[in-house]
Write an enzyme that holds these catalytic residues in place. Structure first.
Site, PDB file in Angstrom:
ATOM      1  N   LYS A 105      -4.745  -6.206   3.269  1.00  0.00           N
ATOM      2  CA  LYS A 105      -4.665  -5.117   2.292  1.00  0.00           C
ATOM      3  C   LYS A 105      -6.058  -4.751   1.770  1.00  0.00           C
ATOM      4  CE  LYS A 105      -2.804  -2.270  -0.757  1.00  0.00           C
ATOM      5  NZ  LYS A 105      -3.790  -2.053  -1.786  1.00  0.00           N
ATOM      6  N   SER A 117       0.827  -1.203   0.000  1.00  0.00           N
ATOM      7  CA  SER A 117       0.000   0.000   0.000  1.00  0.00           C
ATOM      8  C   SER A 117       0.861   1.252   0.000  1.00  0.00           C
ATOM      9  CB  SER A 117      -0.917   0.020   1.221  1.00  0.00           C
ATOM     10  OG  SER A 117      -1.706   1.196   1.206  1.00  0.00           O
ATOM     11  N   HIS A 176      -7.691  -2.677   4.353  1.00  0.00           N
ATOM     12  CA  HIS A 176      -7.061  -1.352   4.316  1.00  0.00           C
ATOM     13  C   HIS A 176      -7.761  -0.489   3.275  1.00  0.00           C
ATOM     14  CE1 HIS A 176      -4.449   1.484   2.164  1.00  0.00           C
ATOM     15  NE2 HIS A 176      -3.863   1.724   3.327  1.00  0.00           N
ATOM     16  N   ASN A 177      -7.964  -1.057   2.079  1.00  0.00           N
ATOM     17  CA  ASN A 177      -8.591  -0.300   1.006  1.00  0.00           C
ATOM     18  C   ASN A 177     -10.056   0.001   1.290  1.00  0.00           C
ATOM     19  OD1 ASN A 177      -6.087  -0.758  -0.140  1.00  0.00           O
ATOM     20  ND2 ASN A 177      -6.904  -1.187  -2.166  1.00  0.00           N
ATOM     21  N   GLU A 180     -10.061   2.875   3.513  1.00  0.00           N
ATOM     22  CA  GLU A 180      -9.683   4.004   2.655  1.00  0.00           C
ATOM     23  C   GLU A 180     -10.896   4.560   1.901  1.00  0.00           C
ATOM     24  OE1 GLU A 180      -7.490   4.147  -1.611  1.00  0.00           O
ATOM     25  OE2 GLU A 180      -6.344   3.188  -0.007  1.00  0.00           O
ATOM     26  N   ARG A 194     -40.889 -12.191  11.330  1.00  0.00           N
ATOM     27  CA  ARG A 194     -40.419 -13.435  10.699  1.00  0.00           C
ATOM     28  C   ARG A 194     -41.207 -14.644  11.189  1.00  0.00           C
ATOM     29  NH1 ARG A 194     -35.536 -15.126  11.906  1.00  0.00           N
ATOM     30  NH2 ARG A 194     -35.075 -16.095   9.882  1.00  0.00           N
TER      31      ARG A 194
END
Length: 475
Positions: free
Chosen positions: A184, A130, A187-188, A191, A448
């Site tokens: 990762k 990154s 992380h994105n 972001e 339900r």
């Protein structure tokens, strides 16, 4: 001829910059690109580092020019191109060689590749990188999915090329298989949420507070000196301060309002749903990018529903600015709380003991979401490694309590002025839901059971499968 210490396949922007970074740190690199022209162009631009590279024009030549046992980094597009490169290279790799996928791969693919290649002479590593092009060149945050033995072999190079926070390398072993690419991906996702919330606060400041982009650039610069200090706040101030040379307007005024995406944010949202963990801020950010693509439809609908205008005094504007800062603090905390909750659930689901404190530490520098706040997250996990939610960390809890009133105020401004705030709204909704001792889910359970006889649990008795005395025809 001296052999290289490591190989790298794929000389696009990210691959080329990573190769230059490795060479800058004293390691000789054998480089190979799918096209000879790409390799030649890279060598022509290598400058003073040219002697640190061995240009190769076939897979055989690449492997032959690396010291055994060979580490080789793949920097190619995710998906089929990775499998194709593995298929080509596997015929030439020997005992102890390491093949490292450093692209933005789906962690499910990394899991599959790790298992499929387990019986081969070489080892597969899935590595999340990154920091974008600048990070690749000068020091990224690196999340590694590998065996401990494989990581130990490549650790010196990775520590050398990674970003540093107070001289501490921003690289760590996340676990085996696709653990690195999973981290990762989240992380994105965080972001995505962070970027969307910043954009929403900008809209509130523009449409509700009446602040110009130039005024906002100064405000964001000031915020970057406080608790919001982060890469995204810093570059937002920088972007706001740029004037388009052709039109003479702030460049944000002439950028088309359709945001692209490459899939990792969507993967984060999907994984959160599959794991049964709410990540509403990420969901909202992905949806907002999708909606931005429907520009012509938005233009048509906007003609039917005109915008509202409101004039505020400077005192009211200043109060609004302070509220916007608090809103971003609260939103950031919510995004991290949800993101780390998905990380914990994903680690448990896959049998990985994800190092939550280390994840926060290696994100403090090099990556896109680097921020001062990550120090508090790392400290929180150091103090309580089994922390169930960031909302329970004492320091973060106090910061959230202080910031939430500002978030509520900003959302009121947004709603009253018809300004979309999907990510900020989701952040508050998720926070308000998670802090309820009793939610309205009992209504859903009653519904339900009424239409489907799904049964429910009772508050006054043990067990499950209870049914209500519904009117005839309810089931």
């Amino acid at each position: 001829m001296t052999q290289a210490d490591i190989g790298l396949v794929g000389l696009g922007v990210m691959g080329a910059n990573l190769a230059l970074n490795i060479a800058d740190n004293g390691y000789k690199v054998a480089v190979y690109n799918r096209t000879a022209e790409g390799t030649q162009a890279f060598m022509e631009k290598a400058g003073h580092l040219k002697d640190m590279f061995i240009p190769c024009y076939s897979s055989e030549e690449l492997v032959a020019n690396i010291k055994a046992p060979r580490p080789i980094i793949l920097m190619v597009p995710a998906g089929a191109p990775v499998d194709q490169q593995i298929s080509v290279l596997r015929e030439h790799l020997k005992d102890g060689d390491i093949l490292i996928d450093a692209g933005n791969s789906d962690f499910h693919d990394s899991n599959r590749r790790y298992k499929e290649l387990a019986d081969t002479p070489f080892t597969f590593v899935g590595m999340g990188v990154s920091g974008g092009a600048e990070g690749a060149r000068f020091g990224p945050s690196i999340m590694v999915g590998a065996s401990e033995a494989a990581y130990g072999r490549i650790e010196p190079i990775l520590k050398a090329i990674s970003a540093k926070h107070n001289d501490e390398p921003c690289v760590a072993l996340m676990g085996p298989e696709g653990a690195g690419h999973f981290v990762k991906t989240l992380h994105n996702g965080i972001e995505y949420a962070d970027m969307q919330m910043i954009a929403e606060v900008h809209e509130v400041m523009t449409k509700s507070l009446g602040l110009s982009i130039e005024e906002q650039a100064k405000i964001f610069s000031k915020w970057n000196e406080g608790p919001l200090a982060s890469y995204l706040i810093e570059i937002t101030a920088n972007v706001m301060g740029v004037i388009d040379e052709e039109s003479g307007k702030p460049i944000l005024d002439i950028i088309l309002d359709t945001a692209g995406q490459k899939g990792t944010g969507r993967w984060s949202a999907v994984e959160a749903h599959l794991l049964g963990v709410p990540a509403t801020g990420i969901d909202a950010a992905v949806a907002a990018r999708c909606m931005s693509a429907s520009r012509s439809l938005r233009q048509e609908i906007a003609e039917v529903y005109p915008q509202l205008d409101e004039t505020l005094s400077w005192e009211e504007k200043q109060e609004g600015i302070d509220a916007c800062e608090s809103a971003l603090i609260a939103g950031k905390i919510a995004a991290y709380a949800e993101g780390f909750a998905v990380l914990a659930a994903g680690g448990k689901e896959n049998g990985w003991d994800l190092p939550m404190g280390d994840i926060a530490r290696i994100w403090r520098q090099g990556c896109i979401i680097r921020s001062r706040f990550l120090d508090e997250i790392a400290q929180s996990y150091d103090e309580n490694p089994t922390l169930e939610s960031l909302y329970l960390a004492p320091t973060i809890a106090e910061r959230m309590k202080d910031a939430v009133p500002g978030l509520r105020e900003v959302l009121c401004m947004g709603i009253s002025n018809a300004i979309p705030t999907p990510a900020l709204s989701s952040a508050l909704g998720s926070f308000d839901m998670i802090r309820q001792k009793r939610t309205a889910a009992y209504v859903i359970q009653g519904q339900r059971d009424f239409f489907g006889q799904h049964g429910f649990e009772r508050t006054d008795k043990d067990g499950s499968g209870y049914h209500g005395p519904w009117p005839a025809g309810g089931a």
